[in-house]
Design a protein around this motif. Sequence first.
Motif, PDB file in Angstrom:
ATOM      1  N   MET A   1      11.925 -23.853 -19.236  1.00  0.00           N
ATOM      2  CA  MET A   1      11.148 -23.157 -18.061  1.00  0.00           C
ATOM      3  C   MET A   1      12.463 -23.111 -16.580  1.00  0.00           C
ATOM      4  O   MET A   1      12.870 -23.998 -16.398  1.00  0.00           O
ATOM      5  CB  MET A   1      10.298 -22.647 -17.829  1.00  0.00           C
ATOM      6  CG  MET A   1       9.279 -21.165 -17.669  1.00  0.00           C
ATOM      7  SD  MET A   1       7.630 -21.572 -17.150  1.00  0.00           S
ATOM      8  CE  MET A   1       6.850 -21.163 -18.388  1.00  0.00           C
ATOM      9  N   SER A   2      12.590 -21.627 -16.226  1.00  0.00           N
ATOM     10  CA  SER A   2      13.512 -22.234 -15.081  1.00  0.00           C
ATOM     11  C   SER A   2      12.944 -22.513 -13.556  1.00  0.00           C
ATOM     12  O   SER A   2      11.940 -23.068 -13.365  1.00  0.00           O
ATOM     13  CB  SER A   2      14.248 -20.573 -14.437  1.00  0.00           C
ATOM     14  OG  SER A   2      12.886 -19.536 -14.106  1.00  0.00           O
ATOM     15  N   SER A   3      13.754 -23.190 -12.896  1.00  0.00           N
ATOM     16  CA  SER A   3      14.059 -23.469 -11.823  1.00  0.00           C
ATOM     17  C   SER A   3      13.559 -22.492 -10.619  1.00  0.00           C
ATOM     18  O   SER A   3      13.974 -21.545 -10.679  1.00  0.00           O
ATOM     19  CB  SER A   3      14.444 -24.872 -10.621  1.00  0.00           C
ATOM     20  OG  SER A   3      14.123 -25.773 -11.293  1.00  0.00           O
ATOM     21  N   VAL A   4      12.235 -23.304 -10.089  1.00  0.00           N
ATOM     22  CA  VAL A   4      11.941 -22.285  -8.203  1.00  0.00           C
ATOM     23  C   VAL A   4      12.259 -22.892  -6.884  1.00  0.00           C
ATOM     24  O   VAL A   4      11.902 -24.116  -7.132  1.00  0.00           O
ATOM     25  CB  VAL A   4      11.035 -20.299  -8.794  1.00  0.00           C
ATOM     26  CG1 VAL A   4       9.659 -21.665  -8.990  1.00  0.00           C
ATOM     27  CG2 VAL A   4      11.472 -19.996  -7.729  1.00  0.00           C
ATOM     28  N   ILE A   5      13.075 -22.546  -6.169  1.00  0.00           N
ATOM     29  CA  ILE A   5      13.151 -22.542  -4.989  1.00  0.00           C
ATOM     30  C   ILE A   5      11.572 -22.084  -4.405  1.00  0.00           C
ATOM     31  O   ILE A   5      11.869 -20.690  -3.976  1.00  0.00           O
ATOM     32  CB  ILE A   5      14.285 -22.832  -3.860  1.00  0.00           C
ATOM     33  CG1 ILE A   5      15.527 -23.749  -5.483  1.00  0.00           C
ATOM     34  CG2 ILE A   5      14.397 -23.101  -2.945  1.00  0.00           C
ATOM     35  CD1 ILE A   5      16.664 -23.297  -4.637  1.00  0.00           C
ATOM     36  N   LYS A   6      11.578 -22.509  -3.597  1.00  0.00           N
ATOM     37  CA  LYS A   6       9.905 -22.681  -2.749  1.00  0.00           C
ATOM     38  C   LYS A   6      10.358 -22.955  -1.185  1.00  0.00           C
ATOM     39  O   LYS A   6      10.255 -24.484  -1.411  1.00  0.00           O
ATOM     40  CB  LYS A   6       8.685 -22.293  -3.109  1.00  0.00           C
ATOM     41  CG  LYS A   6       8.900 -21.597  -4.256  1.00  0.00           C
ATOM     42  CD  LYS A   6       7.588 -21.703  -4.457  1.00  0.00           C
ATOM     43  CE  LYS A   6       7.248 -20.690  -6.016  1.00  0.00           C
ATOM     44  NZ  LYS A   6       5.790 -20.079  -6.929  1.00  0.00           N
ATOM     45  N   LYS A   7      10.214 -21.883  -0.376  1.00  0.00           N
ATOM     46  CA  LYS A   7       9.831 -22.672   0.607  1.00  0.00           C
ATOM     47  C   LYS A   7       8.232 -23.297   1.281  1.00  0.00           C
ATOM     48  O   LYS A   7       7.715 -21.884   0.819  1.00  0.00           O
ATOM     49  CB  LYS A   7      10.002 -21.324   2.361  1.00  0.00           C
ATOM     50  CG  LYS A   7       9.846 -22.129   3.751  1.00  0.00           C
ATOM     51  CD  LYS A   7       9.874 -21.546   4.727  1.00  0.00           C
ATOM     52  CE  LYS A   7       9.294 -20.217   4.394  1.00  0.00           C
ATOM     53  NZ  LYS A   7       9.774 -19.453   5.619  1.00  0.00           N
ATOM     54  N   ILE A   8       7.669 -23.843   1.111  1.00  0.00           N
ATOM     55  CA  ILE A   8       5.825 -25.136   1.485  1.00  0.00           C
ATOM     56  C   ILE A   8       6.188 -25.670   3.110  1.00  0.00           C
ATOM     57  O   ILE A   8       7.171 -25.633   3.483  1.00  0.00           O
ATOM     58  CB  ILE A   8       5.730 -25.674   0.501  1.00  0.00           C
ATOM     59  CG1 ILE A   8       6.066 -26.550   0.526  1.00  0.00           C
ATOM     60  CG2 ILE A   8       5.772 -24.478  -0.665  1.00  0.00           C
ATOM     61  CD1 ILE A   8       6.006 -27.898  -0.928  1.00  0.00           C
ATOM     62  N   ILE A   9       5.127 -25.546   3.845  1.00  0.00           N
ATOM     63  CA  ILE A   9       5.178 -26.014   5.238  1.00  0.00           C
ATOM     64  C   ILE A   9       4.160 -26.960   3.986  1.00  0.00           C
ATOM     65  O   ILE A   9       2.896 -27.361   3.966  1.00  0.00           O
ATOM     66  CB  ILE A   9       3.858 -25.298   5.780  1.00  0.00           C
ATOM     67  CG1 ILE A   9       4.228 -24.214   5.887  1.00  0.00           C
ATOM     68  CG2 ILE A   9       3.490 -25.919   7.010  1.00  0.00           C
ATOM     69  CD1 ILE A   9       5.921 -23.573   7.083  1.00  0.00           C
ATOM     70  N   LEU A  10       4.446 -28.022   4.265  1.00  0.00           N
ATOM     71  CA  LEU A  10       3.943 -29.408   3.523  1.00  0.00           C
ATOM     72  C   LEU A  10       3.694 -30.322   5.024  1.00  0.00           C
ATOM     73  O   LEU A  10       5.164 -31.466   5.308  1.00  0.00           O
ATOM     74  CB  LEU A  10       4.471 -30.039   2.433  1.00  0.00           C
ATOM     75  CG  LEU A  10       3.864 -31.106   2.037  1.00  0.00           C
ATOM     76  CD1 LEU A  10       3.826 -31.309   1.326  1.00  0.00           C
ATOM     77  CD2 LEU A  10       5.668 -32.313   0.839  1.00  0.00           C
TER      78      LEU A  10
END
Length: 160
Positions: free
Chosen positions: A1-10
């Motif tokens: 499956m493809s990679s996806v970049i996400k913005k998270i508040i970690l």
Amino acid sequence: MSSVIKKIILNGSERMVDAPEDMRLLDVLRQRLSLTGTKEGCGEGECGACSVLLNGEAVNSCLVLWGQLSDGAILTTVEGLGSASHLSPLQECFVKEGGVQCGMCTPGMLVSAEALLMRNPKPARGEIVRAISGNLCRCTGYKRIISAVEECSKLKKGKR
Ligand code: FES
Ligand code: FES
């Protein structure tokens, strides 16, 4: 499956994270982000060792896929609750009440208890029991963990 970049508040900081859509959140945290405080027990949603806060709710990170996370999701792991040099009030109560033995369940217990105290700062004993009912502990017999959460709930506002 493809990679996806996400913005998270970690743990309070904004992060851009790239991971395969079908990777479990548990693995993204442990393998991609080196946040190994979150533990894997059963890997099937039964033990709660992998609990993290997702938008303020405790979830089993072994059951959440990276692709399911919304952009901007707010995540808190046990590392975001306190640190070895600066324990959170709840962590201090766990230590004082002897709520930790092998420690395998502890991150998940802390996360579930923290979620409870955020929505209900003065929970009744039964509510504490319910809140941690998805977190299994093979060592403590639960009593000391429940006492730790109770003690923390008695702390004055501002101390936790
Ligand atoms: Fe996720 Fe057990 S490892 S619930
Ligand atoms: Fe060992 Fe809870 S302290 S599983």
